[in-house]
Design a protein around this motif. Structure first.
Motif, PDB file in Angstrom:
ATOM      1  N   ALA A 282      -7.549 -22.412   5.666  1.00  0.00           N
ATOM      2  CA  ALA A 282      -6.310 -22.052   5.574  1.00  0.00           C
ATOM      3  C   ALA A 282      -5.154 -22.403   4.692  1.00  0.00           C
ATOM      4  N   SER A 283      -5.608 -22.673   3.452  1.00  0.00           N
ATOM      5  CA  SER A 283      -4.751 -23.130   2.412  1.00  0.00           C
ATOM      6  C   SER A 283      -3.758 -22.507   1.457  1.00  0.00           C
ATOM      7  N   GLY A 284      -4.619 -21.302   1.137  1.00  0.00           N
ATOM      8  CA  GLY A 284      -4.129 -20.377   0.051  1.00  0.00           C
ATOM      9  C   GLY A 284      -4.178 -18.874   0.678  1.00  0.00           C
ATOM     10  N   VAL A 285      -2.635 -18.802   0.172  1.00  0.00           N
ATOM     11  CA  VAL A 285      -1.923 -17.493   0.808  1.00  0.00           C
ATOM     12  C   VAL A 285      -2.617 -16.235  -0.631  1.00  0.00           C
ATOM     13  N   THR A 286      -2.669 -15.513   0.455  1.00  0.00           N
ATOM     14  CA  THR A 286      -3.148 -14.318  -0.375  1.00  0.00           C
ATOM     15  C   THR A 286      -1.898 -13.508  -0.891  1.00  0.00           C
ATOM     16  N   PRO A 287      -2.267 -12.397  -1.835  1.00  0.00           N
ATOM     17  CA  PRO A 287      -1.171 -11.923  -2.808  1.00  0.00           C
ATOM     18  C   PRO A 287      -0.341 -11.217  -1.538  1.00  0.00           C
ATOM     19  N   ASP A 288      -0.666 -10.842  -0.801  1.00  0.00           N
ATOM     20  CA  ASP A 288       0.208  -9.846   0.176  1.00  0.00           C
ATOM     21  C   ASP A 288       1.463 -10.852   0.302  1.00  0.00           C
ATOM     22  N   GLY A 289       0.664 -11.740   0.977  1.00  0.00           N
ATOM     23  CA  GLY A 289       1.210 -13.199   1.590  1.00  0.00           C
ATOM     24  C   GLY A 289       2.148 -13.476   0.894  1.00  0.00           C
TER      25      GLY A 289
ATOM     26  N   ARG B 257       2.054 -28.180   2.703  1.00  0.00           N
ATOM     27  CA  ARG B 257       0.909 -27.188   2.913  1.00  0.00           C
ATOM     28  C   ARG B 257       0.809 -26.698   3.680  1.00  0.00           C
ATOM     29  N   TRP B 258       0.377 -25.011   3.112  1.00  0.00           N
ATOM     30  CA  TRP B 258       0.129 -25.155   4.277  1.00  0.00           C
ATOM     31  C   TRP B 258      -1.167 -24.582   6.071  1.00  0.00           C
ATOM     32  N   LEU B 259      -0.657 -24.325   6.743  1.00  0.00           N
ATOM     33  CA  LEU B 259      -1.690 -25.130   7.801  1.00  0.00           C
ATOM     34  C   LEU B 259      -2.459 -23.435   8.062  1.00  0.00           C
ATOM     35  N   VAL B 260      -1.250 -22.532   8.279  1.00  0.00           N
ATOM     36  CA  VAL B 260      -1.571 -21.323   8.907  1.00  0.00           C
ATOM     37  C   VAL B 260      -1.069 -20.459   7.558  1.00  0.00           C
ATOM     38  N   ALA B 261      -1.467 -20.234   6.605  1.00  0.00           N
ATOM     39  CA  ALA B 261      -1.164 -19.626   5.131  1.00  0.00           C
ATOM     40  C   ALA B 261      -0.025 -17.664   5.123  1.00  0.00           C
ATOM     41  N   PRO B 262       0.475 -17.622   4.962  1.00  0.00           N
ATOM     42  CA  PRO B 262       1.010 -16.097   5.381  1.00  0.00           C
ATOM     43  C   PRO B 262      -0.666 -15.028   4.546  1.00  0.00           C
ATOM     44  N   ASP B 263      -1.165 -13.611   5.026  1.00  0.00           N
ATOM     45  CA  ASP B 263      -2.050 -12.886   4.753  1.00  0.00           C
ATOM     46  C   ASP B 263      -2.189 -11.589   4.453  1.00  0.00           C
ATOM     47  N   THR B 264      -0.499 -11.231   4.891  1.00  0.00           N
ATOM     48  CA  THR B 264      -0.096  -9.530   4.891  1.00  0.00           C
ATOM     49  C   THR B 264       1.510 -10.272   4.510  1.00  0.00           C
ATOM     50  N   ARG B 265       1.477  -8.337   4.125  1.00  0.00           N
ATOM     51  CA  ARG B 265       3.135  -8.348   4.204  1.00  0.00           C
ATOM     52  C   ARG B 265       3.563  -7.700   5.235  1.00  0.00           C
ATOM     53  N   HIS B 266       3.210  -7.899   6.426  1.00  0.00           N
ATOM     54  CA  HIS B 266       3.602  -8.064   7.572  1.00  0.00           C
ATOM     55  C   HIS B 266       3.527  -8.773   8.597  1.00  0.00           C
ATOM     56  N   PRO B 267       3.668 -10.134   8.366  1.00  0.00           N
ATOM     57  CA  PRO B 267       3.009 -10.702   9.391  1.00  0.00           C
ATOM     58  C   PRO B 267       3.550 -11.118  10.670  1.00  0.00           C
ATOM     59  N   TRP B 268       2.319 -11.066  11.763  1.00  0.00           N
ATOM     60  CA  TRP B 268       3.440 -11.565  13.097  1.00  0.00           C
ATOM     61  C   TRP B 268       4.041 -12.655  13.889  1.00  0.00           C
ATOM     62  N   LEU B 269       5.472 -12.652  13.805  1.00  0.00           N
ATOM     63  CA  LEU B 269       6.438 -13.905  14.041  1.00  0.00           C
ATOM     64  C   LEU B 269       6.904 -13.734  15.189  1.00  0.00           C
ATOM     65  N   PRO B 270       6.104 -15.297  15.985  1.00  0.00           N
ATOM     66  CA  PRO B 270       7.110 -15.591  17.519  1.00  0.00           C
ATOM     67  C   PRO B 270       8.719 -15.456  17.093  1.00  0.00           C
ATOM     68  N   GLY B 271       9.520 -15.143  18.272  1.00  0.00           N
ATOM     69  CA  GLY B 271      10.442 -15.414  19.085  1.00  0.00           C
ATOM     70  C   GLY B 271      10.672 -16.406  19.347  1.00  0.00           C
ATOM     71  N   PRO B 272      12.104 -16.620  19.574  1.00  0.00           N
ATOM     72  CA  PRO B 272      11.880 -17.727  20.796  1.00  0.00           C
ATOM     73  C   PRO B 272      11.844 -17.540  21.965  1.00  0.00           C
ATOM     74  N   GLU B 273      11.244 -16.720  22.442  1.00  0.00           N
ATOM     75  CA  GLU B 273      10.988 -17.230  24.189  1.00  0.00           C
ATOM     76  C   GLU B 273       9.605 -18.053  23.730  1.00  0.00           C
ATOM     77  N   VAL B 274       8.101 -17.905  22.571  1.00  0.00           N
ATOM     78  CA  VAL B 274       7.681 -18.008  22.366  1.00  0.00           C
ATOM     79  C   VAL B 274       7.231 -19.378  22.143  1.00  0.00           C
ATOM     80  N   LEU B 275       8.613 -20.017  20.678  1.00  0.00           N
ATOM     81  CA  LEU B 275       8.606 -20.660  20.506  1.00  0.00           C
ATOM     82  C   LEU B 275       8.876 -21.899  21.749  1.00  0.00           C
TER      83      LEU B 275
END
Length: 209
Positions: free
Chosen positions: A10-17, A158-176
């Motif tokens: 999970a350490s590396g960001v992809t080109p899309d990320g 460092r990244w724990l969950v690195a971006p891997d797409t141009r449209h990642p799912w992002l949690p909102g305030p309720e989830v957090l």
């Protein structure tokens, strides 16, 4: 840029990320060119349009992350930077999360953009540290796209969950908010055990797709 990672890396960001991250800035092409030349360099990016960031102390942030993956929908990108866990969230989260926490009678304290856990009566706010909410008008330092290498050893960024797409799912305030409540309860349950190792968990991003 680094090659696409698998579930155990999970350490590396992809080109899309990297493209997604760079889109947060005023000059995305310049950011990508900078990373092409220095893939081991962190950069400062603005919040509020592409993403917001909720920052928690590392141990509590790790507990939030564990709850999100073990019991919830997973997470968006997550980084560790200088003793803080940076959870990337949907734009608007930095504004709405403090209001949700106050509505839940968590209360707020401290400066603007601080989501607090302050309750003179104790209750479920016990053990919950302030969460720093970064949104419109704020900026954060994001780790370098690449993970640790011989020339760029592991640092405090460092990244724990690195971006891997141009449209990642992002949690909102309720989830957090839900994750913070669960993390607080988990902290009480596991307080008699030593903390987990730094690399104890790997988050399989394919599970949320």
């Amino acid at each position: 840029m680094s090659s696409p990672r698998n579930a155990s890396d999970a350490s590396g960001v992809t080109p899309d990320g990297a493209t997604w991250l760079a889109s947060a800035g005023t000059y995305p092409r310049s950011t990508l060119s900078h990373w092409d030349e220095r893939p081991d360099a962190p950069v400062v990016l603005p919040c509020g349009v592409v993403f917001d960031v909720v920052s928690a102390p590392t141990v509590f942030g790790r507990r939030m992350l564990d709850r999100m993956w073990e019991e919830g929908p997973g997470s968006g990108p997550v980084a560790e930077f200088r003793g803080r866990m940076l959870l990337f969230a949907a734009p608007g989260t930095a504004q709405r999360l403090p209001a949700l926490m106050e509505w839940e009678e968590w209360g707020t304290h401290g400066a603007h953009h601080t989501c607090g856990a302050h309750d003179t009566h104790g209750a479920r706010t016990d053990g919950v540290p302030p969460l720093l909410c970064h949104g419109t008008g704020d900026a954060v330092t994001v780790p370098a796209p690449t993970g640790a290498t011989a020339s760029a050893p592991r640092s405090d960024s460092r990244w724990l969950v690195a971006p891997d797409t141009r449209h990642p799912w992002l949690p909102g305030p309720e989830v957090l908010l839900w994750a913070a409540v669960r993390a607080a309860r988990a902290a009480v349950r596991i307080s008699i055990f030593p903390p987990a190792g730094r690399d104890a968990n790997v988050y399989d991003v394919s599970r949320r797709r």
